[in-house]
Design a protein around this motif. Sequence first.
Motif, PDB file in Angstrom:
ATOM      1  N   ARG A  23      -5.497  -2.518   3.241  1.00  0.00           N
ATOM      2  CA  ARG A  23      -5.839  -1.364   2.787  1.00  0.00           C
ATOM      3  C   ARG A  23      -6.321  -0.162   3.552  1.00  0.00           C
ATOM      4  N   GLN A  24      -5.536  -0.488   4.653  1.00  0.00           N
ATOM      5  CA  GLN A  24      -6.516   0.804   5.644  1.00  0.00           C
ATOM      6  C   GLN A  24      -6.577   2.008   5.474  1.00  0.00           C
ATOM      7  N   ALA A  25      -4.840   1.700   5.401  1.00  0.00           N
ATOM      8  CA  ALA A  25      -4.483   3.110   4.927  1.00  0.00           C
ATOM      9  C   ALA A  25      -4.177   3.890   3.739  1.00  0.00           C
ATOM     10  N   ARG A  27      -5.717   5.144  -0.700  1.00  0.00           N
ATOM     11  CA  ARG A  27      -6.608   6.352  -1.686  1.00  0.00           C
ATOM     12  C   ARG A  27      -7.639   6.903  -1.662  1.00  0.00           C
ATOM     13  N   TYR A  32      -5.624  10.470   2.991  1.00  0.00           N
ATOM     14  CA  TYR A  32      -3.978  10.320   2.641  1.00  0.00           C
ATOM     15  C   TYR A  32      -3.461  10.734   1.567  1.00  0.00           C
ATOM     16  N   ARG A  36      -0.118  11.643   0.221  1.00  0.00           N
ATOM     17  CA  ARG A  36       0.431  11.165  -0.867  1.00  0.00           C
ATOM     18  C   ARG A  36       0.722  12.769  -1.530  1.00  0.00           C
ATOM     19  N   PHE A  41       4.626   7.754  -3.860  1.00  0.00           N
ATOM     20  CA  PHE A  41       4.569   6.317  -2.905  1.00  0.00           C
ATOM     21  C   PHE A  41       5.970   5.688  -2.190  1.00  0.00           C
ATOM     22  N   SER A  71       3.472   0.235   4.120  1.00  0.00           N
ATOM     23  CA  SER A  71       4.956  -0.320   3.261  1.00  0.00           C
ATOM     24  C   SER A  71       4.198  -0.719   1.991  1.00  0.00           C
ATOM     25  N   ASP A  72       5.238  -1.842   2.236  1.00  0.00           N
ATOM     26  CA  ASP A  72       4.672  -2.686   0.348  1.00  0.00           C
ATOM     27  C   ASP A  72       5.093  -4.081   0.713  1.00  0.00           C
ATOM     28  N   ILE A  73       4.913  -5.080  -0.093  1.00  0.00           N
ATOM     29  CA  ILE A  73       5.571  -6.033   0.078  1.00  0.00           C
ATOM     30  C   ILE A  73       6.438  -6.364  -0.873  1.00  0.00           C
ATOM     31  N   PHE A 139       4.050  -7.416   8.655  1.00  0.00           N
ATOM     32  CA  PHE A 139       3.827  -7.981   7.147  1.00  0.00           C
ATOM     33  C   PHE A 139       4.766  -8.056   5.771  1.00  0.00           C
ATOM     34  N   TYR A 149       5.655 -10.894  -9.176  1.00  0.00           N
ATOM     35  CA  TYR A 149       6.567  -9.766  -9.432  1.00  0.00           C
ATOM     36  C   TYR A 149       7.704 -10.105  -9.714  1.00  0.00           C
ATOM     37  N   PHE A 202       1.092 -12.433   3.022  1.00  0.00           N
ATOM     38  CA  PHE A 202       0.267 -12.248   2.565  1.00  0.00           C
ATOM     39  C   PHE A 202       0.386 -12.643   1.044  1.00  0.00           C
ATOM     40  N   THR A 204      -1.139 -13.539  -2.000  1.00  0.00           N
ATOM     41  CA  THR A 204      -2.718 -13.311  -3.098  1.00  0.00           C
ATOM     42  C   THR A 204      -2.174 -13.474  -4.234  1.00  0.00           C
ATOM     43  N   HIS A 318     -10.309  -8.667   0.648  1.00  0.00           N
ATOM     44  CA  HIS A 318      -9.195  -8.443  -0.215  1.00  0.00           C
ATOM     45  C   HIS A 318      -9.030  -6.977   0.518  1.00  0.00           C
TER      46      HIS A 318
HETATM   47  O1  CP3 Z   1      -3.061  -2.688   4.431  1.00  0.00           O
HETATM   48  C1  CP3 Z   1      -2.347  -1.316   4.204  1.00  0.00           C
HETATM   49  O2  CP3 Z   1      -2.771  -0.436   4.428  1.00  0.00           O
HETATM   50  C2  CP3 Z   1      -0.822  -1.466   4.669  1.00  0.00           C
HETATM   51  C3  CP3 Z   1       0.233  -1.348   2.958  1.00  0.00           C
HETATM   52  C4  CP3 Z   1      -0.263  -1.682   2.724  1.00  0.00           C
HETATM   53  C5  CP3 Z   1       0.588  -1.472   1.082  1.00  0.00           C
HETATM   54  N1  CP3 Z   1       0.337  -2.435   0.197  1.00  0.00           N
HETATM   55  C6  CP3 Z   1       0.118  -0.361   0.529  1.00  0.00           C
HETATM   56  C7  CP3 Z   1      -0.006   0.091  -0.529  1.00  0.00           C
HETATM   57  C8  CP3 Z   1      -0.163  -3.869   2.411  1.00  0.00           C
HETATM   58  C9  CP3 Z   1      -0.318  -4.323   3.570  1.00  0.00           C
HETATM   59  C10 CP3 Z   1       0.123  -3.987   0.793  1.00  0.00           C
HETATM   60  C11 CP3 Z   1       0.515  -5.214   0.657  1.00  0.00           C
HETATM   61  C12 CP3 Z   1       0.160  -5.280  -0.906  1.00  0.00           C
HETATM   62  N2  CP3 Z   1       1.117  -4.803  -2.061  1.00  0.00           N
HETATM   63  C13 CP3 Z   1       0.004  -6.732  -1.761  1.00  0.00           C
HETATM   64  C14 CP3 Z   1      -0.448  -8.053  -0.970  1.00  0.00           C
HETATM   65  C15 CP3 Z   1      -2.179  -7.294  -0.776  1.00  0.00           C
HETATM   66  C16 CP3 Z   1      -2.850  -7.394  -1.864  1.00  0.00           C
HETATM   67  O3  CP3 Z   1      -3.259  -6.257  -2.063  1.00  0.00           O
HETATM   68  O4  CP3 Z   1      -3.403  -8.412  -2.638  1.00  0.00           O
HETATM   69  C17 CP3 Z   1       0.080  -6.279  -3.303  1.00  0.00           C
HETATM   70  C18 CP3 Z   1       0.837  -7.355  -3.958  1.00  0.00           C
HETATM   71  C19 CP3 Z   1       0.900  -5.186  -3.198  1.00  0.00           C
HETATM   72  C20 CP3 Z   1       1.661  -5.094  -4.635  1.00  0.00           C
HETATM   73  C21 CP3 Z   1       0.930  -3.589  -5.135  1.00  0.00           C
HETATM   74  N3  CP3 Z   1       1.096  -2.399  -4.418  1.00  0.00           N
HETATM   75  C22 CP3 Z   1       0.664  -2.875  -5.888  1.00  0.00           C
HETATM   76  C23 CP3 Z   1      -0.016  -4.194  -7.417  1.00  0.00           C
HETATM   77  C24 CP3 Z   1       0.050  -1.846  -5.902  1.00  0.00           C
HETATM   78  C25 CP3 Z   1      -0.772  -1.506  -7.400  1.00  0.00           C
HETATM   79  C26 CP3 Z   1      -2.239  -1.404  -7.302  1.00  0.00           C
HETATM   80  C27 CP3 Z   1      -2.888   0.301  -5.989  1.00  0.00           C
HETATM   81  O5  CP3 Z   1      -3.624  -0.631  -5.262  1.00  0.00           O
HETATM   82  O6  CP3 Z   1      -2.019   1.132  -6.609  1.00  0.00           O
HETATM   83  C28 CP3 Z   1       0.331  -1.790  -4.839  1.00  0.00           C
HETATM   84  C29 CP3 Z   1       0.701  -0.109  -4.612  1.00  0.00           C
HETATM   85  C30 CP3 Z   1       0.568   0.176  -3.293  1.00  0.00           C
HETATM   86  N4  CP3 Z   1       0.427  -0.130  -1.957  1.00  0.00           N
HETATM   87  C31 CP3 Z   1      -0.669   1.437  -2.769  1.00  0.00           C
HETATM   88  C32 CP3 Z   1      -0.890   1.482  -1.075  1.00  0.00           C
HETATM   89  C33 CP3 Z   1      -1.475   2.479   0.003  1.00  0.00           C
HETATM   90  C34 CP3 Z   1      -1.405   2.750  -3.332  1.00  0.00           C
HETATM   91  C35 CP3 Z   1      -0.068   3.735  -3.749  1.00  0.00           C
HETATM   92  C36 CP3 Z   1      -0.408   4.731  -3.805  1.00  0.00           C
HETATM   93  O7  CP3 Z   1      -0.690   5.234  -5.114  1.00  0.00           O
HETATM   94  O8  CP3 Z   1      -0.563   5.531  -3.523  1.00  0.00           O
END
Ligand code: CP3
Length: 343
Positions: A23-25, A27, A32, A36, A41, A71-73, A139, A149, A202, A204, A318
């Motif tokens: 999650r280096q990219a 909020r 970012y 956004r 998203f 992206s997102d999983i 990923f 999910y 992942f 998780t 994490h």
């Molecule tokens: O790591 C990175 O920078 C690459 C991008 C990335 C995101 N999600 C962006 C994201 C990656 C690799 C993920 C993986 C992901 N997504 C996982 C596995 C890793 C983990 O965190 O356990 C899971 C379970 C998800 C599902 C997911 N996506 C959830 C539960 C949420 C909501 C929680 C939250 O933090 O808002 C997201 C949204 C999400 N995915 C955001 C980002 C940057 C936040 C979206 C926003 O409001 O801008």
Amino acid sequence: MNDAFLRACKGYKVRPVPIWLMRQAGRYLPEYQQVRGEVDFLTLCKTPELAAKVTLQPVDILGVDAAILFSDILIPAEAMGLELNFVEGQGPILSPTIRDKEGVNSLKDIEPKKDVPFVLDTIKILREELKDKVPLIGFSGAPFTLATYMIEGGSTKSFFHTKRFMYEKPDVFKELMNKLCKATLSYLSAQIEAGVQAVQMFDTWAGILHQDEYQSFVLPFVQRIFDYLKSCGVPRIYFALDSYHLLDIISQIDCEVFAIDWRINLDKAVEVLGEDTVLQGNLDPCALFLEDSKLEKKVKNILIAGNKAKSHIFNLGHGVLPNIPAERVKFLVDLVHKISMDL
Ligand code: CP3
């Protein structure tokens, strides 16, 4: 190109120790937030120029040693036929929920070039932009984590429906895992073909399971994906949160790198996985709130323990939390680079 990350994946002890962050990219970065502020998203994930832009932000701002595709999983879940929404404050919502044979049968196979062209286009833009910078990590979610999910319809704390499905209809549950395994395979293969230089899967939520259930419902599918990807020749990273109790089973997975969360010392992981293992991790994301000297001590301990593995890639246990000041994250990256030179 800075290939420290790729060399560490291959087992070379690299100095300084490379670092990237899950999650280096996101909020916590004002840059970012700015992007956004203009788009939601999912639109961000589906607009290659914007997804590439936010992927590059942490590389340029923090100086990390790898980029991870933005992206997102859950993107493949949408391609398999579910409706996906991200609701502010609630996280992802998937519908309809998949809880029986009919639901499983309704899921489509994915054809990445047709169903998720924006992911592949983002990768192509990024490889061009990153030429002289750092490698690009692709990923996916692991089948079990994706299944949670789909079955729950979103995030959960109890995993009630997932476990109920697994215990009541084990054969149908395995059919679901089979479908997700197939989708994940073609999704990751397409990312590699488009240019990603490593992949992380992942898992998780695998840690919610007892060893026996992990062994029969999760391990074979993860193994099948990684076995298939072996011939692609890019490093394969497996991340399962809260999974110390599964680590000896996880050790059977054929992959280059095991990512470890913050709950155990990396030398414990070396004891279970063996000295020939490459480890990634494992600072508690909350430890970024520690004052400088205490954070420094924690980072040093992780680097010392990581040094017992074949090689070590620094990461958090994490994802980066949304409320961490960006300067703290930059401080961590510099700290890891500085301290690891003397080890
Ligand atoms: O790591 C990175 O920078 C690459 C991008 C990335 C995101 N999600 C962006 C994201 C990656 C690799 C993920 C993986 C992901 N997504 C996982 C596995 C890793 C983990 O965190 O356990 C899971 C379970 C998800 C599902 C997911 N996506 C959830 C539960 C949420 C909501 C929680 C939250 O933090 O808002 C997201 C949204 C999400 N995915 C955001 C980002 C940057 C936040 C979206 C926003 O409001 O801008």
